[in-house]
Design a protein around this motif. Structure first.
Motif, mmCIF file in Angstrom:
data_model
loop_
_atom_site.group_PDB
_atom_site.id
_atom_site.type_symbol
_atom_site.label_atom_id
_atom_site.label_comp_id
_atom_site.label_asym_id
_atom_site.label_seq_id
_atom_site.Cartn_x
_atom_site.Cartn_y
_atom_site.Cartn_z
ATOM 1 N N ASP A 145 -15.062 -2.741 -23.162
ATOM 2 C CA ASP A 145 -15.764 -2.544 -21.897
ATOM 3 C C ASP A 145 -14.954 -1.659 -20.952
ATOM 4 O O ASP A 145 -15.505 -0.799 -20.258
ATOM 5 C CB ASP A 145 -16.038 -3.901 -21.220
ATOM 6 N N ALA B 184 -16.134 1.935 -19.535
ATOM 7 C CA ALA B 184 -16.146 2.201 -18.094
ATOM 8 C C ALA B 184 -15.297 3.430 -17.759
ATOM 9 O O ALA B 184 -15.708 4.261 -16.931
ATOM 10 C CB ALA B 184 -15.632 0.977 -17.340
ATOM 11 N N GLN B 185 -14.148 3.579 -18.403
ATOM 12 C CA GLN B 185 -13.311 4.748 -18.158
ATOM 13 C C GLN B 185 -14.012 6.027 -18.624
ATOM 14 O O GLN B 185 -13.954 7.058 -17.953
ATOM 15 C CB GLN B 185 -11.964 4.599 -18.869
ATOM 16 N N ALA C 202 -16.645 6.915 -16.141
ATOM 17 C CA ALA C 202 -16.049 7.472 -14.929
ATOM 18 C C ALA C 202 -15.605 8.916 -15.176
ATOM 19 O O ALA C 202 -15.772 9.781 -14.310
ATOM 20 C CB ALA C 202 -14.856 6.620 -14.492
ATOM 21 N N ASP D 38 -24.588 3.938 -17.364
ATOM 22 C CA ASP D 38 -23.707 3.186 -16.487
ATOM 23 C C ASP D 38 -24.337 1.862 -16.048
ATOM 24 O O ASP D 38 -23.637 0.897 -15.806
ATOM 25 C CB ASP D 38 -23.328 4.038 -15.279
ATOM 26 N N VAL E 69 -23.610 -1.125 -18.598
ATOM 27 C CA VAL E 69 -22.249 -1.589 -18.820
ATOM 28 C C VAL E 69 -21.858 -2.547 -17.707
ATOM 29 O O VAL E 69 -22.079 -2.276 -16.534
ATOM 30 C CB VAL E 69 -21.267 -0.388 -18.848
ATOM 31 N N PRO F 61 -19.389 -4.288 -15.135
ATOM 32 C CA PRO F 61 -18.248 -3.734 -14.400
ATOM 33 C C PRO F 61 -16.941 -4.260 -14.990
ATOM 34 O O PRO F 61 -16.853 -5.421 -15.358
ATOM 35 C CB PRO F 61 -18.462 -4.225 -12.972
ATOM 36 N N PRO F 62 -15.937 -3.407 -15.086
ATOM 37 C CA PRO F 62 -14.669 -3.847 -15.668
ATOM 38 C C PRO F 62 -13.938 -4.804 -14.746
ATOM 39 O O PRO F 62 -14.086 -4.762 -13.531
ATOM 40 C CB PRO F 62 -13.884 -2.547 -15.836
ATOM 41 N N VAL G 258 -10.606 1.067 -12.751
ATOM 42 C CA VAL G 258 -10.780 2.209 -13.626
ATOM 43 C C VAL G 258 -9.766 3.277 -13.231
ATOM 44 O O VAL G 258 -9.578 3.572 -12.054
ATOM 45 C CB VAL G 258 -12.215 2.771 -13.508
#
Length: 107
Positions: free
Chosen positions: A4, A8-9, A12, A25, A28, A30-31, A35
């Motif tokens: 995950d 997310a990276q 971004a 987006d 997914v 949220p981490p 990030v």
């Protein structure tokens, strides 16, 4: 969890490169950790072509290797000829034995 964060990276990074938010987006989660932002790089400078090297001068070692390869090749061709000669003689004997059984040799 790491997957995950990686997604997310990546999202971004895509957003920073394109300037718009990716559609995936919203899918997914949220981490849990922040990030990491990536630096934007300029397009690479055109690389100059490397000059070609001049042909290598023939050395004594190279000539010896080529001589050995040629000798080996000639040796193998001699074996091929001898094998073919033997095969043809055996085949001729077999054909003779089939057509005339009195000519068959006993070993």
């Amino acid at each position: 969890m790491e997957r995950d964060l990686l997604i997310a990276q990546t999202m971004a990074f895509v957003q920073s490169v394109t300037g718009k938010k990716p559609e995936a987006d919203t899918q997914v989660a949220p981490p849990s950790s922040p990030v990491i932002e990536f630096e934007q790089f300029e397009s690479p400078v055109e690389v100059a072509a490397t000059p070609r090297k001049p042909p290598v001068a023939r050395s004594a070692i190279r000539e010896e290797i080529e001589g050995r390869v040629a000798a080996f090749r000639a040796h193998q061709q001699r074996f091929d000829r001898e094998r073919d000669k033997h095969f043809n003689s055996v085949l001729t004997g077999i054909r003779a034995a089939i057509t005339d059984p009195s000519r068959a040799s006993t070993r």
